[in-house]
Write a protein that holds these residues in place. Structure first.
Motif, PDB file in Angstrom:
ATOM      1  N   GLU A 178       0.816  -1.209   0.000  1.00 12.14           N
ATOM      2  CA  GLU A 178       0.000   0.000   0.000  1.00 12.14           C
ATOM      3  C   GLU A 178       0.857   1.269   0.000  1.00 12.14           C
ATOM      4  O   GLU A 178       0.332   2.368  -0.170  1.00 12.14           O
ATOM      5  CB  GLU A 178      -0.910   0.011   1.243  1.00 12.14           C
TER       6      GLU A 178
ATOM      7  N   PRO B  99       2.286   3.279   2.335  1.00 15.55           N
ATOM      8  CA  PRO B  99       1.665   4.362   3.092  1.00 15.55           C
ATOM      9  C   PRO B  99       2.611   5.498   3.435  1.00 15.55           C
ATOM     10  O   PRO B  99       2.189   6.507   3.985  1.00 15.55           O
ATOM     11  CB  PRO B  99       1.205   3.655   4.364  1.00 15.55           C
TER      12      PRO B  99
ATOM     13  N   ASP C 187       4.543  13.097   3.397  1.00 12.74           N
ATOM     14  CA  ASP C 187       3.208  13.321   2.863  1.00 12.74           C
ATOM     15  C   ASP C 187       2.238  13.495   4.036  1.00 12.74           C
ATOM     16  O   ASP C 187       2.599  13.342   5.203  1.00 12.74           O
ATOM     17  CB  ASP C 187       2.780  12.201   1.915  1.00 12.74           C
TER      18      ASP C 187
ATOM     19  N   ASP D 249      -0.235  11.783   5.186  1.00 14.61           N
ATOM     20  CA  ASP D 249      -0.530  10.628   6.034  1.00 14.61           C
ATOM     21  C   ASP D 249       0.561  10.388   7.062  1.00 14.61           C
ATOM     22  O   ASP D 249       0.282  10.106   8.234  1.00 14.61           O
ATOM     23  CB  ASP D 249      -0.726   9.375   5.176  1.00 14.61           C
TER      24      ASP D 249
ATOM     25  N   PRO E 136      -6.153   8.056   9.658  1.00 21.85           N
ATOM     26  CA  PRO E 136      -6.775   8.532   8.422  1.00 21.85           C
ATOM     27  C   PRO E 136      -7.354   7.370   7.617  1.00 21.85           C
ATOM     28  O   PRO E 136      -6.793   6.270   7.606  1.00 21.85           O
ATOM     29  CB  PRO E 136      -5.619   9.192   7.668  1.00 21.85           C
ATOM     30  N   ASP E 137      -8.478   7.600   6.963  1.00 26.06           N
ATOM     31  CA  ASP E 137      -9.110   6.548   6.160  1.00 26.06           C
ATOM     32  C   ASP E 137      -8.153   5.997   5.109  1.00 26.06           C
ATOM     33  O   ASP E 137      -8.197   4.805   4.779  1.00 26.06           O
ATOM     34  CB  ASP E 137     -10.361   7.095   5.474  1.00 26.06           C
ATOM     35  N   SER E 138      -7.263   6.846   4.623  1.00 27.32           N
ATOM     36  CA  SER E 138      -6.341   6.424   3.572  1.00 27.32           C
ATOM     37  C   SER E 138      -5.312   5.408   4.063  1.00 27.32           C
ATOM     38  O   SER E 138      -4.633   4.769   3.249  1.00 27.32           O
ATOM     39  CB  SER E 138      -5.610   7.641   2.995  1.00 27.32           C
ATOM     40  N   LEU E 139      -5.196   5.225   5.392  1.00 22.74           N
ATOM     41  CA  LEU E 139      -4.212   4.292   5.930  1.00 22.74           C
ATOM     42  C   LEU E 139      -4.826   3.022   6.509  1.00 22.74           C
ATOM     43  O   LEU E 139      -4.098   2.096   6.862  1.00 22.74           O
ATOM     44  CB  LEU E 139      -3.391   4.976   7.036  1.00 22.74           C
ATOM     45  N   THR E 140      -6.141   2.970   6.621  1.00 26.83           N
ATOM     46  CA  THR E 140      -6.757   1.835   7.304  1.00 26.83           C
ATOM     47  C   THR E 140      -6.520   0.511   6.574  1.00 26.83           C
ATOM     48  O   THR E 140      -6.395  -0.537   7.207  1.00 26.83           O
ATOM     49  CB  THR E 140      -8.266   2.061   7.495  1.00 26.83           C
ATOM     50  N   ASP E 141      -6.446   0.532   5.255  1.00 31.17           N
ATOM     51  CA  ASP E 141      -6.209  -0.708   4.513  1.00 31.17           C
ATOM     52  C   ASP E 141      -4.786  -1.215   4.717  1.00 31.17           C
ATOM     53  O   ASP E 141      -4.544  -2.423   4.709  1.00 31.17           O
ATOM     54  CB  ASP E 141      -6.472  -0.513   3.025  1.00 31.17           C
TER      55      ASP E 141
END
Length: 217
Positions: A12, A14, A89, A91, A136-141
């Protein structure tokens, strides 16, 4: 005090484009972050000790638009040590802000593996739960919790004398049953799993065993 063991999946990515400069032949870097700090201006300074790095690492660092400054050099065992000042960045900046906001501590070193970034975060159950809930939602995966337990500090000993690569080879050997009776894995199989030659695995295991024997003798 609790210790949250977790990792971020490297697939991913991140941690943003600055970390791509450490990639070797398209593979994610292996090593450790010995220190990692968020500055008041929102930039980050970190100390990276890498087991392997591209031969043009200094040129990559110099050319990257998000790297403010750096100092890189070789280690005695053929790795690379980098002191890097970079613009993270959003995140990554948010992750470090959460550590401060929830009064958490990062138990260094933070491990960099081919599969991802492995972290141990220290705090109370409530503090850790609050931070995870605020990711952050962008890191949950990419974020995976591996376990939560009482914090048990690693004390000095043989393990503390090993290099990061030696510890990685030793962990794989123990987990796969190399030291079991009868032995459940061969050096050839360990080498394939670790992505290196049989001679390299054998050399690391001999050095580990030598340190253990010298301590016991």
């Amino acid at each position: 005090m609790k210790c949250l063991r977790a990792h971020f999946d490297a697939d991913e990515n991140p941690f943003g484009s600055p970390y791509d400069v450490f990639a070797v032949d398209g593979r994610h870097p292996r090593g450790e972050l010995r220190d990692l700090r968020l500055r008041p201006d929102g930039t980050v300074v970190e100390l990276c000790v890498l087991e392997d790095a591209p031969p043009d690492i200094e040129a990559r660092l110099a050319d990257h638009p998000d790297i403010v400054d750096f100092d890189a050099g070789e280690t005695a065992d053929g790795g690379v040590v980098c002191h890097v000042h970079l613009v993270p960045d959003d995140d990554v900046r948010r992750l470090l802000e959460l550590v401060d906001e929830h009064d958490l501590l990062l138990d260094t070193p933070i491990r960099l593996t081919r599969e991802g970034v492995v972290v141990n975060v220290l705090g109370s159950h409530a503090q850790l739960s609050g931070a995870v809930a605020s990711l952050p939602d962008s890191l949950t995966d990419a974020f995976c919790v591996d376990g939560l337990s009482d914090y048990e500090p690693v004390r000095g000993g043989v393990r503390a004398d090993l290099t990061a690569r030696q510890r990685e080879v030793l962990e794989a050997a123990v987990e796969r049953g190399y030291y079991d009776i009868p032995r459940r894995v061969s050096v050839e199989e360990l080498a394939a799993e670790l992505g290196c030659s049989q001679s390299t695995v054998s050399e690391h295991l001999r050095k580990v065993e030598s340190r253990v024997m010298n301590r016991l003798g």
